[in-house]
Write a protein that holds these residues in place. Structure first.
Motif, short mmCIF file in Angstrom:
data_model
loop_
_atom_site.label_atom_id
_atom_site.label_comp_id
_atom_site.label_asym_id
_atom_site.label_seq_id
_atom_site.Cartn_x
_atom_site.Cartn_y
_atom_site.Cartn_z
N THR A 104 0.83 -1.21 0.00
CA THR A 104 0.00 0.00 0.00
C THR A 104 0.86 1.25 0.00
N MET A 105 1.86 1.26 0.86
CA MET A 105 2.74 2.44 0.94
C MET A 105 3.50 2.64 -0.36
N PHE A 106 3.94 1.55 -0.98
CA PHE A 106 4.67 1.66 -2.24
C PHE A 106 3.81 2.33 -3.31
N TRP A 107 2.57 1.87 -3.47
CA TRP A 107 1.72 2.41 -4.54
C TRP A 107 1.28 3.83 -4.24
N LEU A 108 1.10 4.17 -2.97
CA LEU A 108 0.75 5.55 -2.64
C LEU A 108 1.92 6.49 -2.90
N LEU A 109 3.12 6.03 -2.60
CA LEU A 109 4.29 6.88 -2.82
C LEU A 109 4.64 7.00 -4.30
N ILE A 110 4.34 5.96 -5.06
CA ILE A 110 4.70 5.99 -6.48
C ILE A 110 3.65 6.70 -7.33
N ALA A 111 2.47 6.96 -6.75
CA ALA A 111 1.39 7.59 -7.52
C ALA A 111 1.82 8.94 -8.12
N SER A 149 -4.46 22.28 -24.43
CA SER A 149 -5.61 21.63 -23.80
C SER A 149 -5.66 20.15 -24.15
N THR A 150 -5.27 19.80 -25.37
CA THR A 150 -5.20 18.39 -25.75
C THR A 150 -4.20 17.64 -24.88
N LYS A 151 -3.07 18.26 -24.65
CA LYS A 151 -2.07 17.64 -23.79
C LYS A 151 -2.61 17.44 -22.37
N ARG A 152 -3.32 18.44 -21.85
CA ARG A 152 -3.86 18.31 -20.49
C ARG A 152 -4.93 17.21 -20.43
N SER A 153 -5.71 17.05 -21.52
CA SER A 153 -6.71 15.99 -21.53
C SER A 153 -6.06 14.62 -21.50
N TYR A 154 -5.00 14.43 -22.29
CA TYR A 154 -4.27 13.16 -22.23
C TYR A 154 -3.76 12.90 -20.81
N ILE A 155 -3.23 13.94 -20.19
CA ILE A 155 -2.67 13.78 -18.84
C ILE A 155 -3.77 13.43 -17.84
N ARG A 156 -4.92 14.10 -17.93
CA ARG A 156 -6.01 13.82 -16.99
C ARG A 156 -6.53 12.38 -17.16
N ILE A 157 -6.68 11.94 -18.41
CA ILE A 157 -7.12 10.56 -18.64
C ILE A 157 -6.10 9.59 -18.07
N GLY A 158 -4.82 9.88 -18.29
CA GLY A 158 -3.78 9.03 -17.73
C GLY A 158 -3.80 9.01 -16.22
N ALA A 186 -4.21 5.74 -13.96
CA ALA A 186 -3.20 5.44 -12.94
C ALA A 186 -3.84 5.30 -11.57
N GLY A 187 -4.82 6.15 -11.25
CA GLY A 187 -5.52 6.04 -9.98
C GLY A 187 -6.26 4.72 -9.85
N ILE A 188 -6.89 4.27 -10.94
CA ILE A 188 -7.57 2.98 -10.93
C ILE A 188 -6.57 1.85 -10.70
N LEU A 189 -5.41 1.95 -11.34
CA LEU A 189 -4.37 0.93 -11.16
C LEU A 189 -3.92 0.87 -9.70
N ILE A 226 -17.15 4.67 -9.55
CA ILE A 226 -17.07 4.15 -10.92
C ILE A 226 -17.82 5.07 -11.88
N ILE A 227 -19.01 5.50 -11.49
CA ILE A 227 -19.80 6.40 -12.35
C ILE A 227 -19.09 7.73 -12.53
N ILE A 228 -18.55 8.27 -11.43
CA ILE A 228 -17.83 9.54 -11.53
C ILE A 228 -16.62 9.40 -12.45
N ALA A 229 -15.88 8.30 -12.32
CA ALA A 229 -14.70 8.09 -13.17
C ALA A 229 -15.09 7.98 -14.64
N ILE A 230 -16.16 7.24 -14.93
CA ILE A 230 -16.61 7.10 -16.32
C ILE A 230 -17.04 8.45 -16.88
N GLY A 231 -17.79 9.21 -16.09
CA GLY A 231 -18.21 10.53 -16.55
C GLY A 231 -17.03 11.46 -16.79
#
Length: 740
Positions: free
Chosen positions: A368-375, A406-415, A419-422, A454-459
């Motif tokens: 848990t600590m590893f994934w929180l620190l690597i996020a 803005s396109t770059k920021r959209s790619y980053i937000r989707i990523g 990453a948060g789901i992972l 899940i709904i918030i993430a999909i939206g």
């Protein structure tokens, strides 16, 4: 039928609440129910006979009485359980008791460890323990030799790239990735060799001690070291993938390996003690080792906070204020995560639950600590990949540039969402949580919360995909910057494309629709009744329809203006005498920026007529006044020559649609002849071209001896024709008159 149902129900109830002493008084069915008690130790047959002698009212009375008692007991337990102050006090008491036990068991640490070693030696004997240690060392040496031989045979696999490619991200990543794969392949060879030899030389009981030692103290640190060399490249700064200097790269690499060794030693020692009959509660050595790990993490984060901030910020020049804040506070975030995980572990250890202890022994808290620190590091990786992998901007101008960012920021937000789901999935796996089962209704409260997220993430992802599609279209637009004449207030500049005008409005509309729909769905997933919200929205829409007719008129008018393509952002228009450049459009109105600065906001419903000065092409007609004796054909040749020269000029030829040419004599006035010339230009280019044509015409007229006509005042003097015949005295008299 009712008696049978009552007897069955009562039997089940009595089995739940326990036997009672009873006396039964026989009464008729018409009498009031008497007080009934049930004797202890009744068999089901006796209970059935007893119920048969009771009236329906007596059975009902007993059931209601007992059900009320059980309900009161459950309510009291629920109230006591839901009291947060009581729960906090209980948690604190458990923590204090656990820490007190830690202090009490300090003297047992060394004696218990000595006892564990004695048990280990007792199992194998003194010579047997030494033989086991010798065999482990021998197997490891053979494994290392096999790994080195594999490395020598495959050196060409990770040859350095050419010098020209060393500063290239693709070349550096390729080299580091091949080196990482080569190291992993060597570790696999090492593992296969020691496993094969170990299984042949060691007994199954010996393997139970040797395997954890190799896994926790050899395999995990070496695997972590390979990953650290891939990311930090401590000895090869020219290939480093993260933004940090040599000092911090080497410091972090060394201490990450040290941290992994400490974690591996902790897990191995606890496993070793458990195999030798020493439980964690006897010594609580796990408390001290776990505390040492978290203190070590805090020291690393505090000491290397400058390097960690550099690494988190990255090298992307388009970073935002949020990225800067994350980079600045990341070291403190790491310290906070370490402290919170330590408290969580101590809380769980205080529960004395064997299942939880088993999960902790597997290192779930370290995972848990590893994934929180690597996020945050994953966020930096995402930003770096987007920066280097995103295709170059195809369009030109401020609209395309802003859309590209803005396109770059959209790619980053989707990523970031992915990453948060992972991270969540990996943490849930570490704690043996089946999120799919929980979301499917395994636990009602947990199911609702997971469905909500899940709904918030999909939206959110859908919203970013819409923005991404629109911004990618806008990034292809060709919108030139304002020319100097436009900035000086000439007006009439070229506007953007139709897509550049409509797509931003479409983006806002789509984002609002997606937000409303998914927020309502998420609230419904939490169990909230969204019917009142829908009803309120319907009433609001009805009120707008009846009470805001002007608003509806503005919106409908704007829709038809956009359909007709009457104007675009950046075009110079005249709306009922109000002129200016279209600066912004909304669903209800448009804003015009006058060339002197004022901004006019005009609702679409008030527009009766709109004149667009910037659509497709512009014809400029220039007038030149020359004396009456000027040859028009000569002027025509001069204009034609100027037009031909400007059409070949690299600076001005792109602005012309038709060259500058003469239209002949346009008019006469009391000064001279008015000769007119014209040219067709792209909107926004006409003023620069006009200025250049004026300069060239002036120079050409001067070169050819042609003057511009000037206004003159002529005075007619009677008898001036005889002036040559005047005597000297007469001329002197005229001069004297003029001087007077």
């Amino acid at each position: 039928m009712f008696r049978l149902f009552s007897s069955v129900t009562l039997i089940g109830f009595l089995l739940l609440v326990g036997p009672l002493h009873a006396q039964v008084a026989a009464t008729s069915s018409s009498e009031a129910p008497a007080t009934v008690t049930i004797p202890e130790g009744l068999t089901p047959e006796q209970v059935d006979g007893l119920v048969a002698r009771m009236s329906d009212d007596q059975v009902r009375s007993i059931l209601l009485e007992r059900l009320d008692a059980v309900a009161e007991k459950n309510a009291a337990e629920a109230e006591e359980r839901e009291d947060p102050i009581t729960e906090i006090n209980e948690i604190w008491a458990e923590m204090v008791a656990s820490w007190t036990h830690v202090v009490v068991t300090i003297p047992n640490i060394f004696s218990a460890q000595a006892h564990a070693v004695d048990n280990f030696i007792g199992k194998f004997g003194g010579n047997g323990a030494l033989v086991l240690i010798g065999l482990i060392i021998s197997v490891l040496v053979v494994g290392f030799i096999a790994e080195k031989l594999f490395g020598l045979l495959t050196r060409k696999w990770h040859a350095k790239p050419d010098t020209a490619d060393e500063n290239d991200l693709r070349g550096a990543a390729r080299y580091l990735f091949i080196r990482f794969c080569h190291e992993i392949a060597g570790l696999v060879v090492f593992y296969v060799v020691i496993r094969a030899i170990g299984r042949g030389l060691l007994t199954p009981e010996q393997v139970t001690y040797a395997a954890p030692f190799v896994f926790y103290l050899i395999w995990i640190p070496r695997l972590g070291a390979a990953a650290s060399r891939f990311i930090l490249a401590p000895n090869k700064p020219e290939y480093r993938l993260v933004n940090t200097d040599d000092r911090w790269a080497k410091y972090l690499h060394r201490n990450l390996i040290g941290l992994l060794i400490l974690i591996g030693f902790t897990l191995f020692l606890l496993h070793f003690n458990r195999l030798n009959g020493i439980t964690g509660g006897e010594t609580r050595i796990g408390f001290w080792l776990n505390a040492a790990i978290h203190i070590y993490i805090g020291v690393i984060a505090w000491t290397a906070r400058e390097g960690l901030s550099q690494m988190m910020l990255g090298t992307d020049p388009d970073h935002t204020k949020f990225d800067e804040e994350v980079a600045h506070y990341y070291p403190y975030f790491a310290i906070g995560v370490s402290a919170v995980i330590w408290l969580l572990v101590e809380f769980l250890a205080a529960q004395r639950d064997p299942a939880i202890r088993a999960i902790l022994l597997q290192g779930a808290h370290f995972t848990t600590m590893f994934w929180l620190l690597i996020a945050p590091a994953l966020d930096t990786l995402i930003r770096g990949l987007v920066r280097h992998l995103q295709p170059p901007m195809l369009g030109e101008g401020p609209v395309a540039e802003q859309a590209y960012k803005s396109t770059k920021r959209s790619y980053i937000r989707i990523g970031r969402v992915l990453a948060g789901i992972l991270v969540i999935l990996m943490i849930a796996k570490a704690w043996n949580l089946d999120l799919q089962e929980i979301a499917g209704g395994g636990e009602e409260d947990g199911s609702r919360v997971i469905q909500f997220f899940i709904i918030i993430a999909i939206g959110y992802i859908l919203n970013e995909l819409v923005s991404l599609w629109i911004n990618r279209r806008l990034a292809k637009e060709m919108t030139a910057d304002q020319s100097p004449d436009e900035e000086a207030g000439e007006g009439g500049g070229a506007g953007g494309s139709r897509l550049a005008t409509v797509l931003p409005l479409l983006r806002v509309t789509a984002q609002v629709a997606i937000s409303v729909i998914f927020v309502l769905l998420a609230l419904g997933a939490l169990g909230l009744d969204i019917t009142p919200l829908l009803a309120g929205a319907g009433i609001l829409g009805l009120a707008i329809g009846f009470g805001a007719q002007k608003l509806v008129s503005d919106i409908v008018g704007g829709i038809f203006f956009l359909i007709d393509d009457a104007f675009r952002v950046g075009e110079y228009v005249d709306v009922g005498g109000t002129t200016g450049t279209v600066e912004k459009i909304s669903i209800r109105s448009m804003q015009l920026r006058h060339h002197r600065g004022p901004v006019h906001t005009i609702p679409y419903g008030e527009i009766q007529k709109l004149t667009n000065y910037s659509r497709d092409w512009v014809i400029m007609k220039l007038k030149f006044t020359v004396p009456f004796d000027t040859d028009p054909n000569k002027v025509k040749k001069i204009f034609k020559k100027i037009g031909a020269e400007m059409m070949e000029d690299e600076t001005h030829k792109d602005g012309f649609l038709q060259p500058f040419k003469s239209q002949g004599v346009f008019d006469f006035d009391d000064v001279g002849m008015i000769i007119r010339g014209k040219f067709m230009a792209k909107p926004g280019k006409q003023f620069t071209l006009r200025k250049e044509i004026f300069n060239r015409v002036k120079a050409a007229f001067k070169e050819n001896g042609i003057d511009f006509a000037r206004r003159e005042v002529r005075v007619a003097i009677p008898g001036l024709d005889e002036a040559e015949q005047l005597t000297g005295e007469r001329k002197a008299a005229v001069r004297a008159t003029q001087q007077a």
